[in-house]
Write a protein that holds these residues in place. Structure first.
Motif, mmCIF file in Angstrom:
data_model
loop_
_atom_site.group_PDB
_atom_site.id
_atom_site.type_symbol
_atom_site.label_atom_id
_atom_site.label_comp_id
_atom_site.label_asym_id
_atom_site.label_seq_id
_atom_site.Cartn_x
_atom_site.Cartn_y
_atom_site.Cartn_z
ATOM 1 N N GLN A 1 -6.344 9.998 -5.742
ATOM 2 C CA GLN A 1 -6.962 8.685 -5.574
ATOM 3 C C GLN A 1 -8.130 8.459 -6.526
ATOM 4 O O GLN A 1 -8.310 7.357 -7.038
ATOM 5 C CB GLN A 1 -7.410 8.502 -4.125
ATOM 6 N N VAL A 2 -8.905 9.478 -6.780
ATOM 7 C CA VAL A 2 -10.051 9.344 -7.681
ATOM 8 C C VAL A 2 -9.576 9.002 -9.096
ATOM 9 O O VAL A 2 -10.141 8.116 -9.755
ATOM 10 C CB VAL A 2 -10.903 10.637 -7.684
ATOM 11 N N GLU A 3 -8.540 9.677 -9.562
ATOM 12 C CA GLU A 3 -8.024 9.428 -10.919
ATOM 13 C C GLU A 3 -7.491 7.995 -11.057
ATOM 14 O O GLU A 3 -7.815 7.309 -12.029
ATOM 15 C CB GLU A 3 -6.898 10.411 -11.247
ATOM 16 N N LEU A 4 -6.694 7.562 -10.100
ATOM 17 C CA LEU A 4 -6.128 6.220 -10.187
ATOM 18 C C LEU A 4 -7.218 5.164 -10.076
ATOM 19 O O LEU A 4 -7.229 4.193 -10.840
ATOM 20 C CB LEU A 4 -5.063 5.997 -9.108
ATOM 21 N N ALA A 5 -8.136 5.343 -9.160
ATOM 22 C CA ALA A 5 -9.234 4.377 -9.004
ATOM 23 C C ALA A 5 -10.025 4.249 -10.304
ATOM 24 O O ALA A 5 -10.376 3.142 -10.719
ATOM 25 C CB ALA A 5 -10.141 4.795 -7.850
ATOM 26 N N ALA A 6 -10.288 5.365 -10.964
ATOM 27 C CA ALA A 6 -11.020 5.335 -12.234
ATOM 28 C C ALA A 6 -10.229 4.585 -13.306
ATOM 29 O O ALA A 6 -10.805 3.833 -14.093
ATOM 30 C CB ALA A 6 -11.331 6.755 -12.697
ATOM 31 N N GLN A 7 -8.917 4.758 -13.336
ATOM 32 C CA GLN A 7 -8.083 4.073 -14.332
ATOM 33 C C GLN A 7 -8.123 2.563 -14.172
ATOM 34 O O GLN A 7 -8.055 1.834 -15.165
ATOM 35 C CB GLN A 7 -6.625 4.535 -14.233
ATOM 36 N N VAL A 8 -8.224 2.079 -12.946
ATOM 37 C CA VAL A 8 -8.188 0.631 -12.721
ATOM 38 C C VAL A 8 -9.570 0.015 -12.551
ATOM 39 O O VAL A 8 -9.699 -1.192 -12.399
ATOM 40 C CB VAL A 8 -7.286 0.255 -11.527
ATOM 41 N N GLY A 9 -10.607 0.836 -12.583
ATOM 42 C CA GLY A 9 -11.965 0.318 -12.452
ATOM 43 C C GLY A 9 -12.340 -0.043 -11.031
ATOM 44 O O GLY A 9 -13.027 -1.025 -10.790
ATOM 45 N N ALA A 10 -11.858 0.755 -10.085
ATOM 46 C CA ALA A 10 -12.142 0.514 -8.673
ATOM 47 C C ALA A 10 -12.695 1.789 -8.055
ATOM 48 O O ALA A 10 -12.666 2.854 -8.666
ATOM 49 C CB ALA A 10 -10.867 0.085 -7.948
ATOM 50 N N SER A 11 -13.169 1.678 -6.829
ATOM 51 C CA SER A 11 -13.663 2.860 -6.131
ATOM 52 C C SER A 11 -12.513 3.521 -5.365
ATOM 53 O O SER A 11 -11.500 2.890 -5.069
ATOM 54 C CB SER A 11 -14.761 2.464 -5.140
ATOM 55 N N ARG A 12 -12.698 4.785 -5.051
ATOM 56 C CA ARG A 12 -11.716 5.492 -4.239
ATOM 57 C C ARG A 12 -11.600 4.827 -2.878
ATOM 58 O O ARG A 12 -10.499 4.692 -2.323
ATOM 59 C CB ARG A 12 -12.105 6.958 -4.073
ATOM 60 N N ARG A 13 -12.704 4.362 -2.335
ATOM 61 C CA ARG A 13 -12.694 3.687 -1.029
ATOM 62 C C ARG A 13 -11.789 2.444 -1.066
ATOM 63 O O ARG A 13 -11.036 2.178 -0.138
ATOM 64 C CB ARG A 13 -14.115 3.306 -0.627
ATOM 65 N N TRP A 14 -11.877 1.674 -2.171
ATOM 66 C CA TRP A 14 -11.019 0.503 -2.320
ATOM 67 C C TRP A 14 -9.553 0.911 -2.314
ATOM 68 O O TRP A 14 -8.730 0.295 -1.634
ATOM 69 C CB TRP A 14 -11.363 -0.237 -3.615
ATOM 70 N N GLY B 1 0.814 -1.207 0.000
ATOM 71 C CA GLY B 1 0.000 0.000 0.000
ATOM 72 C C GLY B 1 0.850 1.261 0.000
ATOM 73 O O GLY B 1 0.565 2.228 -0.716
ATOM 74 N N SER B 2 1.910 1.254 0.794
ATOM 75 C CA SER B 2 2.813 2.414 0.841
ATOM 76 C C SER B 2 3.497 2.644 -0.496
ATOM 77 O O SER B 2 3.634 3.780 -0.954
ATOM 78 C CB SER B 2 3.873 2.207 1.935
ATOM 79 N N ALA B 3 3.915 1.544 -1.135
ATOM 80 C CA ALA B 3 4.575 1.668 -2.444
ATOM 81 C C ALA B 3 3.613 2.228 -3.481
ATOM 82 O O ALA B 3 3.984 3.091 -4.293
ATOM 83 C CB ALA B 3 5.102 0.305 -2.892
ATOM 84 N N ILE B 4 2.373 1.769 -3.449
ATOM 85 C CA ILE B 4 1.362 2.274 -4.391
ATOM 86 C C ILE B 4 1.107 3.747 -4.137
ATOM 87 O O ILE B 4 1.058 4.552 -5.073
ATOM 88 C CB ILE B 4 0.068 1.434 -4.283
ATOM 89 N N ARG B 5 0.945 4.149 -2.879
ATOM 90 C CA ARG B 5 0.694 5.557 -2.546
ATOM 91 C C ARG B 5 1.854 6.444 -3.006
ATOM 92 O O ARG B 5 1.643 7.486 -3.635
ATOM 93 C CB ARG B 5 0.502 5.731 -1.036
ATOM 94 N N GLU B 6 3.095 6.019 -2.717
ATOM 95 C CA GLU B 6 4.260 6.812 -3.110
ATOM 96 C C GLU B 6 4.329 6.989 -4.624
ATOM 97 O O GLU B 6 4.581 8.090 -5.115
ATOM 98 C CB GLU B 6 5.539 6.145 -2.600
ATOM 99 N N ARG B 7 4.094 5.924 -5.360
ATOM 100 C CA ARG B 7 4.160 6.001 -6.823
ATOM 101 C C ARG B 7 3.035 6.870 -7.377
ATOM 102 O O ARG B 7 3.245 7.669 -8.289
ATOM 103 C CB ARG B 7 4.098 4.581 -7.417
ATOM 104 N N ARG B 8 1.824 6.707 -6.825
ATOM 105 C CA ARG B 8 0.684 7.511 -7.273
ATOM 106 C C ARG B 8 0.996 8.990 -7.104
ATOM 107 O O ARG B 8 0.788 9.797 -8.025
ATOM 108 C CB ARG B 8 -0.576 7.136 -6.480
ATOM 109 N N LYS B 9 1.518 9.352 -5.938
ATOM 110 C CA LYS B 9 1.847 10.760 -5.668
ATOM 111 C C LYS B 9 2.976 11.243 -6.571
ATOM 112 O O LYS B 9 2.941 12.379 -7.049
ATOM 113 C CB LYS B 9 2.203 10.943 -4.199
ATOM 114 N N ALA B 10 3.960 10.384 -6.812
ATOM 115 C CA ALA B 10 5.079 10.766 -7.682
ATOM 116 C C ALA B 10 4.605 11.053 -9.102
ATOM 117 O O ALA B 10 5.174 11.894 -9.800
ATOM 118 C CB ALA B 10 6.146 9.672 -7.695
ATOM 119 N N LEU B 11 3.541 10.354 -9.522
ATOM 120 C CA LEU B 11 2.979 10.574 -10.857
ATOM 121 C C LEU B 11 1.964 11.718 -10.881
ATOM 122 O O LEU B 11 1.416 12.043 -11.929
ATOM 123 C CB LEU B 11 2.314 9.292 -11.368
#
Length: 99
Positions: free
Chosen positions: A24-37, A10-20
């Motif tokens: 959370q809403v944008e990434l969740a939409a790209q993978v077909g998941a909810s922001r809550r997930w 989870g930490s690795a995903i968060r760090e990479r998401r922020k680096a890009l």
């Protein structure tokens, strides 16, 4: 980064998401998941779908690699064993705190 726990992933995903520069809403939409997930994954929830986790890593340009800790521990006459991913996921779910 060595991933040993769902929290590490989870930490690795968060760090990479922020680096890009993704929220959370944008990434969740790209993978077909909810922001809550995604929030649960970034906080180390171990009950996340492997399919969605792999899609998330792909969307972030990250790859998951599995390898043996030490090849010298195994005899050269014995083939490397393949981990039972279902057993690994089941064990992680049993270790997850109750919801």
């Amino acid at each position: 980064m060595l991933i040993n726990t769902p929290h590490d992933l989870g930490s690795a995903i968060r760090e990479r998401r922020k680096a890009l520069g993704l929220d959370q809403v944008e990434l969740a939409a790209q993978v077909g998941a909810s922001r809550r997930w995604l929030i649960q994954v970034e906080n180390g929830s171990s009950g996340a779908s492997l399919r969605l986790l792999l899609r998330t890593l792909n969307a972030l340009g990250m790859r998951l690699s599995v390898g043996a800790e030490s090849l010298t521990q195994q005899s050269s006459e014995q083939p490397l064993s393949t981990p039972d991913l279902d057993a690994v996921i089941a064990r992680a779910r049993r270790m997850a705190p109750p919801k």
